[in-house]
Write an enzyme that holds these catalytic residues in place. Structure first.
Site, short mmCIF file in Angstrom:
data_model
loop_
_atom_site.label_atom_id
_atom_site.label_comp_id
_atom_site.label_asym_id
_atom_site.label_seq_id
_atom_site.Cartn_x
_atom_site.Cartn_y
_atom_site.Cartn_z
N SER A 96 -2.45 -2.12 -6.49
CA SER A 96 -1.20 -2.70 -5.57
C SER A 96 -1.52 -4.00 -4.93
O SER A 96 -2.58 -4.07 -4.32
CB SER A 96 -1.96 -1.45 -4.25
N LYS A 171 6.39 -2.43 -3.82
CA LYS A 171 5.11 -1.75 -2.91
C LYS A 171 4.27 -1.97 -1.57
O LYS A 171 4.38 -1.20 -0.46
CB LYS A 171 3.89 -2.03 -4.08
N LYS A 239 -5.66 -3.12 3.38
CA LYS A 239 -5.79 -4.65 2.75
C LYS A 239 -4.12 -4.74 2.66
O LYS A 239 -3.59 -5.77 2.17
CB LYS A 239 -6.47 -3.87 1.48
#
Length: 301
Positions: A96, A171, A239
């Site tokens: 990701s 995502k 993140k």
């Protein structure tokens, strides 16, 4: 059956590699820590001593590493995927990372004769173990078709969502939804505990109504038990929230609730809980409520 290199044998990568072995594919793995490679070998795969060795003679390369710089390190340079993969190799990045980085690396991959797909996953460690991940795939439609047999081994919901970078964009949206759901589930449980409600019964009935969600199903009991062994670490969700807030700003999209939850995730990580499962965001809710994060709260109403 395909020959596949899996680069990154962590919480998600190792069970994905094991499932590919079980399905009959030839799987070679590389990880910076030898114990993860040994675990794959024990499951019937083979190990490699470097990225270059792992990818030199395979049909498909899957990368599953933590962040954008990690992907760049793995694929670029003299020892990277692009320098050593065969012409026509499919590269599936299940990490990701930032959509803009994905698009740039996809262009570099094509220049090197490698066919790129960004295919981040959702479903956590258990989803990886069970082979039921949701996989959102960006890239060329023909390349997606060629990768589907492999992706269907590790995922249950596998969808092509557009050109390169689209998978990472979807995502980011997924991580926004999940973080907000975890936060509000934690707030609801803190509220229920404060009133002395039978929380097991409460989550059962909530799960059967409009409030039901996969987040409630998978994270509710972890919050009740104060058991936050990582299936997906808070540091990684931190993140990801940085990715979505930055991308939203670039697109002039307001995400006020997401921005608030991003700050709560950041605060939890900054307090030393980045290694916990992202359901550990509940600890921040309890702290803000003046409640003990170690045990269920007593009735105060």
């Amino acid at each position: 059956m395909s020959s596949i290199a899996v680069i990154g044998l962590g919480i998600m990568g190792l069970p994905m590699a094991r499932n590919l072995v079980t399905a009959g594919h030839q799987v070679v793995g590389y990880n910076r820590s030898q114990d993860k490679i040994d675990a794959l070998v024990e499951a019937g795969g083979t190990g490699a001593g470097s990225v270059a060795e792992a990818v030199a003679d395979v049909d498909i390369v899957i990368t599953m590493v933590p962040d954008s710089p990690d992907v760049e390190d793995v694929v670029s340079g003299d020892d990277g995927v692009f320098a050593h993969a065969k012409q026509g190799t499919l590269w599936i990045d299940a990490s990701s990372i930032r959509p803009d980085v994905t698009r740039r690396l996809a262009d570099a991959a094509r220049d090197a004769g490698v066919r790129p797909l960004d295919a981040p996953v959702s479903g956590g460690e258990q989803g990886a173990i069970d082979g039921v991940l949701s996989i959102m795939v960006g890239g060329d439609a023909d390349d997606f078709a060629d990768a589907q047999d492999v992706l269907n081994v590790v995922g249950r919901t596998v969808v092509h969502v557009g050109p390169s970078g689209s998978g990472q964009t979807v995502k980011a949206a997924n991580q926004l939804i999940v973080a907000v759901n975890i936060e509000v589930l934690g707030e609801a449980i803190a509220f229920l505990e404060a009133y002395g409600v039978d929380t097991d019964a409460a989550l059962k009935v909530l799960g059967g109504g409009l409030a039901g969600s996969k987040v409630l199903d998978q994270k509710g009991q972890k919050m009740l038990d104060r058991e936050f062994a990582p299936g997906f670490r808070l540091a990684l969700h931190h993140k990801d929230m940085g990715i979505v807030t930055s991308a939203a700003r670039e697109a002039n999209v307001a995400i006020p609730l997401g921005a608030l939850v991003a700050q709560l995730v950041a605060a939890t990580v900054n307090q030393g809980d980045g290694g916990l499962d992202h359901s550990g965001l509940f600890k921040q809710v309890l702290q803000l409520s003046g409640r003990d994060a170690g045990t269920s709260a007593e009735t105060t109403a």
